[in-house]
Design an enzyme around this catalytic site. Structure first.
Site, PDB file in Angstrom:
ATOM      1  N   SER A  11       0.839  -1.191   0.000  1.00  0.00           N
ATOM      2  CA  SER A  11       0.000   0.000   0.000  1.00  0.00           C
ATOM      3  C   SER A  11       0.882   1.252   0.000  1.00  0.00           C
ATOM      4  O   SER A  11       1.653   1.465  -0.940  1.00  0.00           O
ATOM      5  CB  SER A  11      -0.961  -0.052   1.182  1.00  0.00           C
ATOM      6  N   ASP A  23      -9.942  -3.736  -5.777  1.00  0.00           N
ATOM      7  CA  ASP A  23      -9.185  -2.654  -5.158  1.00  0.00           C
ATOM      8  C   ASP A  23      -9.048  -1.555  -6.201  1.00  0.00           C
ATOM      9  O   ASP A  23      -8.561  -1.811  -7.307  1.00  0.00           O
ATOM     10  CB  ASP A  23      -7.808  -3.176  -4.738  1.00  0.00           C
ATOM     11  N   HIS A  33      -8.044  -4.888  -0.986  1.00  0.00           N
ATOM     12  CA  HIS A  33      -6.902  -4.202  -0.407  1.00  0.00           C
ATOM     13  C   HIS A  33      -6.703  -4.683   1.037  1.00  0.00           C
ATOM     14  O   HIS A  33      -7.661  -4.936   1.758  1.00  0.00           O
ATOM     15  CB  HIS A  33      -7.157  -2.698  -0.415  1.00  0.00           C
TER      16      HIS A  33
END
Length: 320
Positions: free
Chosen positions: A166, A260, A290
């Site tokens: 991320s 995502d 995610h």
């Protein structure tokens, strides 16, 4: 809490797309860290997030040892944690940057993930606890990520791999681009559902704008809270996809989740590296969301995806 079992309409198109085990994970995350917490003070958000991370922590595999240290700079010190296998000499070192939207997370929040990467590859792992926003706006997190890379390059003779998830995937990519001509440049990078500043008219941004656990609104929130005044969208240390030069990057693996909004960033980054003559693979893991690494203990799809990621890191660390 996002739509639970008693509220199926809020799950929308994801109701049947995602496995029951993954919905259990999503509901569990939302019970710990509900979407409405975004309106709470940052200190409270961090406290709740940290409690959630403790609840999800899987422990460290047997044989993994750790040591904490500080990387000194002129103005502050950056905490780092080094993971090693007690009975095995490492063939490479992974510099790992945690997720959390540049706002959340620390050495403890992703401790078990780093430990499992160490155990699964036999490599050393150095986890970097970079400064967070909004107290520290861009480029603070990048500067710390870069400094930790330079410290590892100066203190270890092992080949260096870059990785992160991320926000940490953004930092790994930005560091790879900034250090591509460094004498100790990375020999590979593995980016896990990274946010790379891609085109928000792209496929996944539209198809999965309201995906569970990360929405387009969340992405906008984290981008704004990290931005310094007059932040340039074309700054490659902020948005690696905005770089004008993708040559000379290390062999790259980008792993994203199908559900995502950030998934298209992985595809676009792969294409830019390939177009510049580099080596890159993008893999979109089906029917995952995610943050799926945190679900690896209870969701078979996530466990299999994490095993593939560990395999990617192992291969990059031992290839010529």
């Amino acid at each position: 809490m996002a739509g639970g079992a008693s509220d199926p309409p809020r799950r929308g198109k994801y109701a049947a797309l995602l496995d029951a085990e993954l919905w259990d994970y999503i509901d569990n995350v939302n019970s710990w860290y509900p979407p409405e917490i975004a309106a709470s003070p940052i200190a409270e958000q961090r406290a709740v997030y940290n409690r959630m991370c403790v609840a999800f922590h899987q422990g460290r595999p047997e044989g993994v040892t750790t040591s904490d240290g500080l990387v000194a700079t002129a103005a502050h010190a950056i905490p780092v944690r080094r993971y090693r296998m007690a009975d095995k000499a490492a063939a490479a070192v992974v510099v790992y940057y945690h997720g959390g939207g540049f706002v959340l997370g620390d050495l403890d929040s992703h401790d078990d993930i780093c430990a499992e990467i160490c155990a699964g590859t036999g490599f050393e792992v150095v986890s970097a606890d970079y400064r967070l926003a909004p107290e520290n706006l861009h480029p603070a997190s990048f500067d710390d990520a870069f400094t930790v890379f330079e410290w590892v390059a100066a203190t270890s003779a092992l080949p260096i791999l870059l990785s992160g998830e991320s926000a940490g995937g953004n930092l790994a990519a930005a560091v790879a681009q900034a250090t591509r001509h460094h004498p100790r440049h990375a020999i590979g990078q593995v980016l896990i559902y990274p946010g790379l500043g891609g085109d928000e008219s792209g496929r996944s941004y539209i198809e999965h704008a309201d995906a569970p656990l990360l929405s387009l609104a969340d992405i906008d929130f984290y981008r704004r809270i990290r931005s310094a005044p007059r932040q340039s969208a074309d700054d490659p240390t902020f948005s690696p996809l905005r770089d004008q030069d993708f040559s000379s990057l290390p062999p790259t693996v980008i792993v994203t989740a199908e559900c995502d909004p950030l998934s298209s960033d992985g595809e676009a980054y792969r294409d830019k590296v390939l177009a510049a003559g580099g080596r890159a693979v993008w893999r979109e893991e089906p029917r995952l969301v995610h943050s799926f690494l945190r679900s690896r203990a209870s969701v078979p799809r996530a466990a299999e995806a994490f095993a593939r990621i560990i395999g990617d890191i192992a291969r990059l660390g031992t290839s010529d």
